[in-house]
Write an enzyme that holds these catalytic residues in place. Structure first.
Site, PDB file in Angstrom:
ATOM      1  CD  GLU A  82      -1.488  -0.109   3.626  1.00  0.00           C
ATOM      2  OE1 GLU A  82      -1.951   1.005   3.928  1.00  0.00           O
ATOM      3  OE2 GLU A  82      -1.858  -1.167   4.153  1.00  0.00           O
ATOM      4  CB  CYS A 119      -2.474  -4.698   6.406  1.00  0.00           C
ATOM      5  SG  CYS A 119      -2.009  -3.035   6.947  1.00  0.00           S
ATOM      6  CG  HIS A 243      -2.791  -6.783  10.433  1.00  0.00           C
ATOM      7  ND1 HIS A 243      -1.623  -6.399   9.820  1.00  0.00           N
ATOM      8  CD2 HIS A 243      -3.498  -5.642  10.656  1.00  0.00           C
ATOM      9  CE1 HIS A 243      -1.620  -5.086   9.675  1.00  0.00           C
ATOM     10  NE2 HIS A 243      -2.748  -4.608  10.169  1.00  0.00           N
ATOM     11  CE  LYS A 252      -7.414  -1.960  22.362  1.00  0.00           C
ATOM     12  NZ  LYS A 252      -8.089  -1.846  23.673  1.00  0.00           N
ATOM     13  CB  SER A 363      -7.877  -0.378   6.966  1.00  0.00           C
ATOM     14  OG  SER A 363      -7.325  -0.504   8.254  1.00  0.00           O
TER      15      SER A 363
END
Length: 444
Positions: A82, A119, A243, A252, A363
């Site tokens: 990216e 990603c 990732h 998380k 994303s």
């Protein structure tokens, strides 16, 4: 037919920025914000003569040399990035041009392309190569997949401390030596604007929303995977590489995944006496009450010995490299895989036949879950990684030098400074051609 990753090579940016000692004081931040909050200690940056092409070509060259390959052995070159600098000509053509300089043979027969979905594009490129081989269109040749990025943020952006640069090259082939990829996949995808670059180099990010989108898509992908494979269980997987934009986000995702996998298992039953049973949606009339109950349950779950032991064994080893290089965008999850297997090798764990659950994310937004089975020859591939030597050889930069190198790689600025390191046996960028195309050469 068994298809998967036969070999892997990594190339890290040659400069190192210490986050606690150098970046934190300059930004008037507490070091713990980076080292404990984000879980990062240092970032890798490309030197003046490095970019996504040189890093990708150097990783690919290293891989090909170690495996004794020539261009004729490669039928496909896919680059995931990216950080592209051209909206038409793919980075893979530049990489092929670099490699042709040292092999004296061409890749004219090879299909070349560039993948873009933030990603997750690195994993999507693996999927493309996997499908190409499974379809029998490879004519006995292997595929070269390269994930390469310079993950820079605008100066002063909240993501500045997560920056990084590097490339991961992977050889995809039949009867692989490293890992076999599962046929089954799970996806979670939605039209989101959590992180994007609308005609701009540096990303626009809604940080809090990005975390929530990441977690939501990962949950959907895991549920989708289970719909075509089987229910997952924490004891199934030796490691779960996620990732890793920064290790704090993986903390998380890991907790969310663990809660999902222990549902209706003996683990949940054993924990019930201490923290209660997991909340179920049908037990609440109000959605907000259910969400509050889930949040309370997860807070309690995080403090249990069972979860802490699982996290230390299954997740923590995947983060070792990321802590010292930062975010590599498309290469991030593939660095996590390498980190896990390197940790297993150092600990003397026999990984042959054991499973990895790979959680990729991009994303915009999409997550993918698939399983990888470690192959018998995995130790030879991991022993060949030289990432520790690369990281030790990086040149530490001051904050003033960091500002200069950030400007060097800012497409909107023109700055002429000398390289901080001396290239040797590697590809370097050496200027621009008549159509403003980038030019490269190999330094003996």
């Amino acid at each position: 037919m068994n298809v998967g990753i036969d070999a892997v090579a990594i190339h890290a940016g040659k400069l190192r920025l210490d986050l606690a000692e150098t970046l934190a004081p300059a930004l008037d931040e507490e070091p713990e914000k980076f080292t404990k909050g984000l879980g990062l200690h240092a970032s890798s940056f490309p030197d003046v003569e490095e970019d996504i092409v040189t890093m990708g070509a150097n990783a690919a060259h290293k891989l090909m040399e170690r495996k004794g390959l020539t261009p004729d052995d490669i039928g496909r070159i896919d680059v995931a990035t990216e950080s592209a600098f051209d909206n038409a000509k793919p980075v893979s053509t530049y990489v092929a041009g670099c490699l042709e300089q040292v092999y004296g043979e061409d890749f004219h027969h090879a299909n070349k392309g560039e993948r873009k979905f933030a990603c997750i594009a690195g994993t999507q490129s693996l999927d493309d190569a996997y499908n190409w081989i499974r379809a029998g269109r490879n004519r006995g040749r292997a595929a070269l997949v390269i994930a390469t990025d310079t993950a820079l943020y605008a100066r002063g952006d909240a993501g500045e401390a997560t920056q990084g640069a590097g490339a991961v090259a992977m050889l995809i082939a039949e009867d692989p030596d490293l890992v076999e990829m599962s046929v089954e996949q799970g996806f979670g995808s939605a039209d989101e604007t959590d992180f994007l670059k609308p005609n701009q180099q540096f990303p626009s990010v809604d940080g809090q929303r990005s975390v929530q989108v990441y977690l939501a898509r990962m949950r959907e992908a895991l549920e989708d995977y289970e719909s075509v494979a089987e229910e997952t269980h924490p004891d199934q997987f030796e490691y779960i590489p996620f990732h890793t934009p920064f290790p704090g986000m993986v903390r998380k995702a890991a907790l969310l995944g663990y809660r999902h996998m222990i549902r209706n298992t003996e683990i949940e039953a054993d924990l019930t006496a201490a923290i209660g049973e997991q909340p179920r949606p049908d037990g609440f009339d109000d959605e907000s009450q259910y969400r509050d109950a889930v949040r309370d349950y997860m807070d309690a779950l995080k403090e249990t010995d069972a979860y802490a032991a699982w996290y230390d064994d299954t997740i923590e080893p995947t983060l070792d490299i990321a802590r010292h290089v930062g975010n590599w965008y498309t290469g991030s999850v593939h660095v996590a895989r390498a980190s896990a297997l390197r940790s297993a090798r150092e600990a003397g764990i026999d990984m042959t036949g054991k499973s990895l659950l790979l959680g990729s994310y991009g994303s915009g937004a999409q997550a993918e879950i698939h399983v990888e089975t470690v192959q018998e020859e995995w130790t030879e591939e991991i022993d060949a990684l030289d990432i520790d030597e690369q990281l030790a050889a990086r040149r530490d930069i001051s904050f003033a030098e960091y500002e200069e190198i950030h400007d060097v790689h800012n497409h909107d600025k023109e700055i002429d400074i000398d390289a901080f390191t001396t290239p040797s046996e590697e590809f370097v960028r050496d200027g621009s051609g008549p159509m403003d195309e980038r030019t490269y050469r190999y330094v003996e």
